[in-house]
Scaffold this motif. Sequence first.
Motif, PDB file in Angstrom:
ATOM      1  N   LEU A   1       0.838  -1.198   0.000  1.00  0.00           N
ATOM      2  CA  LEU A   1       0.000   0.000   0.000  1.00  0.00           C
ATOM      3  C   LEU A   1       0.877   1.253   0.000  1.00  0.00           C
ATOM      4  CD1 LEU A   1      -2.738  -1.028   2.591  1.00  0.00           C
ATOM      5  CD2 LEU A   1      -2.991  -0.887   0.102  1.00  0.00           C
ATOM      6  N   PRO A   2       0.523   2.259  -0.793  1.00  0.00           N
ATOM      7  CA  PRO A   2       1.346   3.475  -0.885  1.00  0.00           C
ATOM      8  C   PRO A   2       1.066   4.459   0.247  1.00  0.00           C
ATOM      9  CG  PRO A   2      -0.479   3.615  -2.411  1.00  0.00           C
ATOM     10  CD  PRO A   2      -0.576   2.260  -1.766  1.00  0.00           C
ATOM     11  N   VAL A   3       1.867   5.488   0.300  1.00  0.00           N
ATOM     12  CA  VAL A   3       1.701   6.569   1.273  1.00  0.00           C
ATOM     13  C   VAL A   3       0.551   7.469   0.822  1.00  0.00           C
ATOM     14  CG1 VAL A   3       4.126   6.493   1.916  1.00  0.00           C
ATOM     15  CG2 VAL A   3       3.381   8.019   0.064  1.00  0.00           C
ATOM     16  N   PRO A   4       0.109   8.418   1.668  1.00  0.00           N
ATOM     17  CA  PRO A   4      -0.958   9.341   1.244  1.00  0.00           C
ATOM     18  C   PRO A   4      -0.556  10.177   0.034  1.00  0.00           C
ATOM     19  CG  PRO A   4      -0.679   9.394   3.632  1.00  0.00           C
ATOM     20  CD  PRO A   4       0.463   8.593   3.091  1.00  0.00           C
ATOM     21  N   ALA A   5      -1.557  10.597  -0.721  1.00  0.00           N
ATOM     22  CA  ALA A   5      -1.308  11.471  -1.872  1.00  0.00           C
ATOM     23  C   ALA A   5      -1.024  12.889  -1.393  1.00  0.00           C
ATOM     24  CB  ALA A   5      -2.524  11.481  -2.796  1.00  0.00           C
ATOM     25  N   PRO A   6      -0.084  13.583  -2.001  1.00  0.00           N
ATOM     26  CA  PRO A   6       0.138  14.995  -1.656  1.00  0.00           C
ATOM     27  C   PRO A   6      -1.099  15.832  -1.965  1.00  0.00           C
ATOM     28  CG  PRO A   6       1.985  14.104  -2.911  1.00  0.00           C
ATOM     29  CD  PRO A   6       0.881  13.094  -2.994  1.00  0.00           C
ATOM     30  N   GLU A   7      -1.439  16.722  -1.069  1.00  0.00           N
ATOM     31  CA  GLU A   7      -2.614  17.575  -1.281  1.00  0.00           C
ATOM     32  C   GLU A   7      -2.479  18.388  -2.561  1.00  0.00           C
ATOM     33  OE1 GLU A   7      -6.418  18.492  -0.037  1.00  0.00           O
ATOM     34  OE2 GLU A   7      -4.986  17.186   1.012  1.00  0.00           O
TER      35      GLU A   7
ATOM     36  N   ILE B   1      -3.732  16.411  -5.550  1.00  0.00           N
ATOM     37  CA  ILE B   1      -5.191  16.338  -5.640  1.00  0.00           C
ATOM     38  C   ILE B   1      -5.739  17.630  -6.258  1.00  0.00           C
ATOM     39  CG2 ILE B   1      -7.327  16.123  -4.329  1.00  0.00           C
ATOM     40  CD1 ILE B   1      -5.785  14.509  -2.247  1.00  0.00           C
ATOM     41  N   ARG B   2      -5.250  18.763  -5.791  1.00  0.00           N
ATOM     42  CA  ARG B   2      -5.711  20.053  -6.320  1.00  0.00           C
ATOM     43  C   ARG B   2      -5.354  20.207  -7.795  1.00  0.00           C
ATOM     44  NH1 ARG B   2      -3.723  22.048  -1.288  1.00  0.00           N
ATOM     45  NH2 ARG B   2      -1.852  22.778  -2.364  1.00  0.00           N
ATOM     46  N   GLU B   3      -4.183  19.722  -8.181  1.00  0.00           N
ATOM     47  CA  GLU B   3      -3.755  19.836  -9.574  1.00  0.00           C
ATOM     48  C   GLU B   3      -4.659  19.029 -10.502  1.00  0.00           C
ATOM     49  OE1 GLU B   3       0.214  18.695 -12.180  1.00  0.00           O
ATOM     50  OE2 GLU B   3       0.455  19.378 -10.105  1.00  0.00           O
ATOM     51  N   VAL B   4      -5.066  17.836 -10.059  1.00  0.00           N
ATOM     52  CA  VAL B   4      -5.983  17.010 -10.856  1.00  0.00           C
ATOM     53  C   VAL B   4      -7.329  17.720 -10.999  1.00  0.00           C
ATOM     54  CG1 VAL B   4      -7.321  14.865 -10.836  1.00  0.00           C
ATOM     55  CG2 VAL B   4      -4.875  14.808 -10.360  1.00  0.00           C
ATOM     56  N   GLU B   5      -7.823  18.292  -9.914  1.00  0.00           N
ATOM     57  CA  GLU B   5      -9.104  19.004  -9.983  1.00  0.00           C
ATOM     58  C   GLU B   5      -9.040  20.166 -10.967  1.00  0.00           C
ATOM     59  OE1 GLU B   5     -11.238  18.406  -5.680  1.00  0.00           O
ATOM     60  OE2 GLU B   5      -9.572  19.839  -5.747  1.00  0.00           O
ATOM     61  N   GLN B   6      -7.937  20.890 -10.952  1.00  0.00           N
ATOM     62  CA  GLN B   6      -7.795  22.018 -11.859  1.00  0.00           C
ATOM     63  C   GLN B   6      -7.667  21.561 -13.305  1.00  0.00           C
ATOM     64  OE1 GLN B   6      -4.429  24.162 -10.310  1.00  0.00           O
ATOM     65  NE2 GLN B   6      -5.514  24.836  -8.464  1.00  0.00           N
TER      66      GLN B   6
ATOM     67  N   THR C   1     -14.458  18.962  -9.119  1.00  0.00           N
ATOM     68  CA  THR C   1     -14.138  18.828  -7.707  1.00  0.00           C
ATOM     69  C   THR C   1     -14.317  17.369  -7.313  1.00  0.00           C
ATOM     70  OG1 THR C   1     -14.882  21.075  -7.219  1.00  0.00           O
ATOM     71  CG2 THR C   1     -14.705  19.562  -5.364  1.00  0.00           C
ATOM     72  N   VAL C   2     -13.254  16.729  -6.882  1.00  0.00           N
ATOM     73  CA  VAL C   2     -13.323  15.329  -6.469  1.00  0.00           C
ATOM     74  C   VAL C   2     -14.236  15.223  -5.248  1.00  0.00           C
ATOM     75  CG1 VAL C   2     -11.991  13.349  -5.638  1.00  0.00           C
ATOM     76  CG2 VAL C   2     -11.004  14.900  -7.351  1.00  0.00           C
ATOM     77  N   PRO C   3     -15.222  14.317  -5.257  1.00  0.00           N
ATOM     78  CA  PRO C   3     -16.135  14.185  -4.115  1.00  0.00           C
ATOM     79  C   PRO C   3     -15.381  13.901  -2.816  1.00  0.00           C
ATOM     80  CG  PRO C   3     -17.034  13.050  -6.014  1.00  0.00           C
ATOM     81  CD  PRO C   3     -15.636  13.468  -6.392  1.00  0.00           C
TER      82      PRO C   3
ATOM     83  N   VAL D   1      -3.336   9.361  -7.635  1.00  0.00           N
ATOM     84  CA  VAL D   1      -4.216  10.445  -8.052  1.00  0.00           C
ATOM     85  C   VAL D   1      -3.623  11.261  -9.194  1.00  0.00           C
ATOM     86  CG1 VAL D   1      -3.330  12.135  -6.374  1.00  0.00           C
ATOM     87  CG2 VAL D   1      -5.707  12.292  -7.180  1.00  0.00           C
ATOM     88  N   GLN D   2      -2.300  11.438  -9.225  1.00  0.00           N
ATOM     89  CA  GLN D   2      -1.705  12.285 -10.247  1.00  0.00           C
ATOM     90  C   GLN D   2      -1.807  11.685 -11.642  1.00  0.00           C
ATOM     91  OE1 GLN D   2      -0.162  10.817  -7.713  1.00  0.00           O
ATOM     92  NE2 GLN D   2       1.970  10.283  -8.142  1.00  0.00           N
ATOM     93  N   HIS D   3      -2.145  10.391 -11.736  1.00  0.00           N
ATOM     94  CA  HIS D   3      -2.266   9.743 -13.041  1.00  0.00           C
ATOM     95  C   HIS D   3      -3.700   9.683 -13.547  1.00  0.00           C
ATOM     96  CE1 HIS D   3       1.928   8.626 -13.185  1.00  0.00           C
ATOM     97  NE2 HIS D   3       1.848   8.082 -11.987  1.00  0.00           N
ATOM     98  N   LEU D   4      -4.678  10.118 -12.747  1.00  0.00           N
ATOM     99  CA  LEU D   4      -6.067  10.053 -13.186  1.00  0.00           C
ATOM    100  C   LEU D   4      -6.327  10.796 -14.500  1.00  0.00           C
ATOM    101  CD1 LEU D   4      -8.099  10.400  -9.854  1.00  0.00           C
ATOM    102  CD2 LEU D   4      -7.702   8.339 -11.202  1.00  0.00           C
TER     103      LEU D   4
END
Length: 309
Positions: free
Chosen positions: A119-125, A128-133, A138-140, A189-192
Amino acid sequence: MDVPGARTVASRRFGPPLPYRGPALPGTALATYSSTHRLFSSGPFLLIEFAMAFSRPARSPPSPALGDEEIRSVAGNPHVTRRFADMTDHQLQEQAVAGAWARIEKWLKQHAPRTYRMLPVPAPEADIREVEQELDLTVPPGLKAFYRLRNGTGHPGDFGWTTEPGTGLRPQAQGTAWLLPRQHGIPPVQHLPYWDEGPHTIGMPNDPMVRYLAFAATDRSGLYGLFTDCTPGPGYGRIGTFEEAGIPRLGVWPSFADYLIEVADALDENRGVEDADAHQDTKVPGLVDHALVWDGPAHPREPGWTRFA
């Protein structure tokens, strides 16, 4: 297990709530919820129906006040609900995901240690914001809460991507990321945005206002999997299924929290997952070399698969 100083509140149908079964975090107390049924969204509130937990610092201020008790009908059954008066729907979703994922990790640690170790470490905040932009959505809150716990369900190499420096991950993937039912896996998340060419409007290219985010798939191609509705409005946060050249099916679960709680319950009860329409999957938890794999007991497809007992 009982947590000293914790209090238990639950929606219930059969008797009093059960104690939370997940691990306690250092320096925290757990407010816990547990029942034998599902968590469903309804209007601006959440019906609390499965094991949920949230942590708060020890010696914290007094707990939030409870709202009124209300009886509603879910899938034809009466359910009693208590609400935290000052908690929003988003906060409840976040806490539900945290509690459900804690139960899943506890199961993995005890029974599928090879999956747990990958299991990986948490995603950097910031990621997450970069993917949303980038995807203009807005990710639920439930899915976002998961990414704040783990940046996916396994090694990036399982999805065909290289490991970035400083992630603390093992250098080689082991194919353990497909730990969810029907062998779904959640990528970093950065690959979504790059999965299946960024499918933020799956199946509905003529409506520029629709935002569907694919967040799980059954293999690297991303042609079959799960998506969440990120379109503002009453359907925001719903979970659906998609497939190549098929029409997306929305509302399979009301939220990511509902989905994850059902996965946790299926693991604890050693059965297939059940969707909101009460359809139960025939694939059940099993192991392949100490890794979690969901498969069919009658005709397993994975070599060396044994049903968990």
